[in-house]
Design an enzyme around this catalytic site. Structure first.
Site, PDB file in Angstrom:
ATOM      1  N   HIS A  48       2.134  19.760 -29.652  1.00  0.00           N
ATOM      2  CA  HIS A  48       2.950  20.786 -30.296  1.00  0.00           C
ATOM      3  C   HIS A  48       2.021  21.902 -30.750  1.00  0.00           C
ATOM      4  CE1 HIS A  48       6.777  18.430 -31.126  1.00  0.00           C
ATOM      5  NE2 HIS A  48       5.948  17.427 -30.946  1.00  0.00           N
TER       6      HIS A  48
ATOM      7  N   GLN B 212       7.623  10.367 -32.836  1.00  0.00           N
ATOM      8  CA  GLN B 212       7.628  10.659 -31.398  1.00  0.00           C
ATOM      9  C   GLN B 212       9.009  10.338 -30.830  1.00  0.00           C
ATOM     10  OE1 GLN B 212       4.551   8.761 -29.025  1.00  0.00           O
ATOM     11  NE2 GLN B 212       5.139   9.894 -27.173  1.00  0.00           N
TER      12      GLN B 212
ATOM     13  N   HIS C 130       2.610  15.246 -25.372  1.00  0.00           N
ATOM     14  CA  HIS C 130       2.719  16.707 -25.481  1.00  0.00           C
ATOM     15  C   HIS C 130       2.038  17.138 -26.761  1.00  0.00           C
ATOM     16  CE1 HIS C 130       6.271  14.616 -27.038  1.00  0.00           C
ATOM     17  NE2 HIS C 130       6.297  15.514 -28.019  1.00  0.00           N
TER      18      HIS C 130
END
Ligand code: AMP
Ligand code: ZN
Length: 114
Positions: A102, A94, A100
């Site tokens: 992906h 990270q 988030h």
């Protein structure tokens, strides 16, 4: 958070190639794509890591996955197959501490991942 890259992108203070937006979620092309389709799906709310998700965020997390599915359909990878992942903390790689998903697709994915 004022110094967070993905907070700035979701507030349009830093440009990105947006591919999806609603009230709570924004998605944009990764600046360093690892596959023909590489999109980041991001809550507008700042949450540092997956470990910081609380019950209050349950619906929001569902929305991230729903947005990912829509983008996969639009990019033509939904039926071919695609990968969704969220790196958490250092050993996972990270690098941006605002969660988030992906979305990776458009090529054969390998397992185990590197
Ligand atoms: P992670 O390493 O899982 O935290 O993922 C962070 C991702 O953000 C990486 O894939 C980077 O290529 C991507 N990234 C970093 N800066 C930007 C940016 N300004 N616009 C789009 N993607 C970015
Ligand atoms: Zn943030």
């Amino acid at each position: 958070m004022s110094d967070c890259l993905f907070c700035k992108i979701s507030a349009k203070k830093i440009p990105a190639k947006l591919v999806y937006e609603d009230n709570e979620v924004v998605a944009f092309d990764d600046i360093n794509p690892q596959a023909p389709v590489h999109v980041l799906i991001v809550p507008k709310k700042h949450i540092s890591t997956s470990l910081d998700i609380t019950d209050e965020d349950n619906a929001l997390i569902g929305r991230l996955f729903r947005a990912a599915g829509k983008i996969a359909e639009e990019r033509g990878v939904a039926q071919r197959g695609f990968r969704l992942l969220m790196n958490t903390n250092a050993e996972a790689g990270q690098s941006v501490y605002h969660i988030h998903l992906h979305l990776l697709g458009g090529r054969q994915m390998h397992w185990p991942p590197g």
